[in-house]
Motif scaffolding. Sequence first.
Motif, PDB file in Angstrom:
ATOM      1  N   PHE A 166       0.622  -1.367  -0.106  1.00  0.00           N
ATOM      2  CA  PHE A 166       0.163   0.016   0.063  1.00  0.00           C
ATOM      3  C   PHE A 166       0.764   1.406  -0.037  1.00  0.00           C
ATOM      4  O   PHE A 166       0.332   2.328   0.081  1.00  0.00           O
ATOM      5  CB  PHE A 166      -0.911   0.070   1.115  1.00  0.00           C
ATOM      6  CG  PHE A 166      -1.944  -1.180   1.195  1.00  0.00           C
ATOM      7  CD1 PHE A 166      -2.959  -0.944   0.413  1.00  0.00           C
ATOM      8  CD2 PHE A 166      -1.770  -2.175   1.852  1.00  0.00           C
ATOM      9  CE1 PHE A 166      -3.965  -2.081   0.343  1.00  0.00           C
ATOM     10  CE2 PHE A 166      -2.657  -3.231   1.998  1.00  0.00           C
ATOM     11  CZ  PHE A 166      -3.862  -3.051   1.076  1.00  0.00           C
ATOM     12  N   TYR A 187      -2.153   5.266  -1.642  1.00  0.00           N
ATOM     13  CA  TYR A 187      -3.244   4.065  -1.444  1.00  0.00           C
ATOM     14  C   TYR A 187      -3.363   4.264  -0.150  1.00  0.00           C
ATOM     15  O   TYR A 187      -4.590   3.695   0.243  1.00  0.00           O
ATOM     16  CB  TYR A 187      -2.132   2.825  -1.821  1.00  0.00           C
ATOM     17  CG  TYR A 187      -2.041   2.448  -3.040  1.00  0.00           C
ATOM     18  CD1 TYR A 187      -3.236   1.957  -3.962  1.00  0.00           C
ATOM     19  CD2 TYR A 187      -0.790   2.588  -3.641  1.00  0.00           C
ATOM     20  CE1 TYR A 187      -3.052   2.104  -5.329  1.00  0.00           C
ATOM     21  CE2 TYR A 187      -1.029   2.423  -5.078  1.00  0.00           C
ATOM     22  CZ  TYR A 187      -1.819   2.073  -5.956  1.00  0.00           C
ATOM     23  OH  TYR A 187      -1.807   1.602  -7.269  1.00  0.00           O
ATOM     24  N   TRP A 188      -2.550   4.575   0.955  1.00  0.00           N
ATOM     25  CA  TRP A 188      -3.045   4.269   2.423  1.00  0.00           C
ATOM     26  C   TRP A 188      -3.914   5.156   2.901  1.00  0.00           C
ATOM     27  O   TRP A 188      -4.647   4.862   3.659  1.00  0.00           O
ATOM     28  CB  TRP A 188      -1.874   4.503   3.165  1.00  0.00           C
ATOM     29  CG  TRP A 188      -2.054   3.673   4.753  1.00  0.00           C
ATOM     30  CD1 TRP A 188      -2.150   4.592   5.871  1.00  0.00           C
ATOM     31  CD2 TRP A 188      -2.230   2.525   5.122  1.00  0.00           C
ATOM     32  NE1 TRP A 188      -2.438   3.953   6.866  1.00  0.00           N
ATOM     33  CE2 TRP A 188      -2.505   2.491   6.530  1.00  0.00           C
ATOM     34  CE3 TRP A 188      -2.087   1.311   4.688  1.00  0.00           C
ATOM     35  CZ2 TRP A 188      -2.598   1.525   7.416  1.00  0.00           C
ATOM     36  CZ3 TRP A 188      -2.473   0.033   5.181  1.00  0.00           C
ATOM     37  CH2 TRP A 188      -2.562   0.353   6.594  1.00  0.00           C
ATOM     38  N   VAL A 191      -7.004   3.322   1.862  1.00  0.00           N
ATOM     39  CA  VAL A 191      -7.344   2.353   2.824  1.00  0.00           C
ATOM     40  C   VAL A 191      -7.999   2.779   4.034  1.00  0.00           C
ATOM     41  O   VAL A 191      -8.691   2.170   4.783  1.00  0.00           O
ATOM     42  CB  VAL A 191      -5.875   1.764   2.996  1.00  0.00           C
ATOM     43  CG1 VAL A 191      -6.420   0.762   4.204  1.00  0.00           C
ATOM     44  CG2 VAL A 191      -5.654   0.912   2.067  1.00  0.00           C
ATOM     45  N   TYR A 192      -7.515   4.203   4.602  1.00  0.00           N
ATOM     46  CA  TYR A 192      -7.914   4.824   5.975  1.00  0.00           C
ATOM     47  C   TYR A 192      -9.287   5.273   5.727  1.00  0.00           C
ATOM     48  O   TYR A 192      -9.982   4.757   6.702  1.00  0.00           O
ATOM     49  CB  TYR A 192      -7.042   5.983   6.178  1.00  0.00           C
ATOM     50  CG  TYR A 192      -7.304   6.337   7.597  1.00  0.00           C
ATOM     51  CD1 TYR A 192      -6.931   5.721   8.630  1.00  0.00           C
ATOM     52  CD2 TYR A 192      -8.074   7.567   7.892  1.00  0.00           C
ATOM     53  CE1 TYR A 192      -6.928   6.287  10.031  1.00  0.00           C
ATOM     54  CE2 TYR A 192      -8.335   7.875   9.317  1.00  0.00           C
ATOM     55  CZ  TYR A 192      -7.682   7.460  10.177  1.00  0.00           C
ATOM     56  OH  TYR A 192      -8.015   7.795  11.563  1.00  0.00           O
ATOM     57  N   THR A 194     -11.408   4.038   3.693  1.00  0.00           N
ATOM     58  CA  THR A 194     -12.373   2.656   3.749  1.00  0.00           C
ATOM     59  C   THR A 194     -12.375   2.078   5.209  1.00  0.00           C
ATOM     60  O   THR A 194     -13.584   1.565   5.404  1.00  0.00           O
ATOM     61  CB  THR A 194     -11.727   1.755   2.902  1.00  0.00           C
ATOM     62  OG1 THR A 194     -11.455   2.251   1.606  1.00  0.00           O
ATOM     63  CG2 THR A 194     -12.680   0.396   2.809  1.00  0.00           C
TER      64      THR A 194
END
Length: 343
Positions: A166, A187-188, A191-192, A194
């Motif tokens: 990520f 990306y991260w 992710v956070y 989501t």
Amino acid sequence: MDAIILQILNGLDKGSAYALIALGLTLIFGTLGVVNFAHGALFMIGSFCAVTLSRVLQASHQVIDESRTDFLGNPLKVDVPYVMDWFGEATGSAIIDWAVPLAILFSIPVMIALGVIMERGLIKHFYKRPHADQILVTFGLAIVMQEIIKQIFGANPIPTPAPDAFRGSFDFGTMLGFDPNVIIYPYWRLVYFTFSALIIGAVFAFLQFTTFGMVVRAGMADRETVGLLGINIDRKFTIMFGLAAAVAGLAGVMYAPINSPNYHMGMDFLVLSFVVVVVGGMGSLPGAVAAGFLLGVLESFASMNQVKAILPGIDQIIIYLVAIIILLTRPRGLMGRKGVMED
């Protein structure tokens, strides 16, 4: 258009952190009636749970590597993490790489236990005290926890990287028909966002569809009547305090790769998150979440160079300006219960 989309993404990223912390604050205020100024410290401790697990997984011992030599021809001593001895080099490296997501499992029991200890050991003695007393004692507790973290981990930020899978950025623009490399987003951070949405959804589902959650919601509306039914509402509220602490801790764990953990990060988020709670409405869970994302997006747009050129410094005060306007026109907040903060 690409700048607008990028600012919306930035706003959702900031709003995710605000919403998660504000959600925990609202759970505590709605159930116990306590204004918990130590909640930001719980967010900080969650971040340091990720730091702690990362360090534990990287604990190593020295072995002699016959295949490598120094300039004198002597075999070199190399550090080998214990997890590589236990699980093999490939699996051990993967475990170390995924330290932050694995810290979720580590942080949940730690944060729940810390929340229960806080509530039973200190905060329960301030239930019937004025909110000013609650603010003072919890703010003092936050300072104590902050100084403990500073003493253990030092004053400097501690980089805590995301898993290799990520790292880097996602070309978000190509999904929307823009040219390549126009809208690039880490990306991260996606992710956070989501992860935050899943946690928020899980909290609402827990309160809405479980018997425990229904009892808690009834207790929030009329604590005395629920107690008269023979239900130990105090015990359930203690558990809710622990769950609220866990929500703040999870927010901190996943935020560690975005903002390197440091001992004062809890205070940085606390004031903003408390403003979010007030804007959304004290005691209103949907209000806390909605206000968190709303203020995050507004702050993101206010940080644009085009906006700051017209209104210098607006990005530093936009949240407070919105809070002032909301409270002047609607003292109970956007979704607050009638009578709360209106007297």
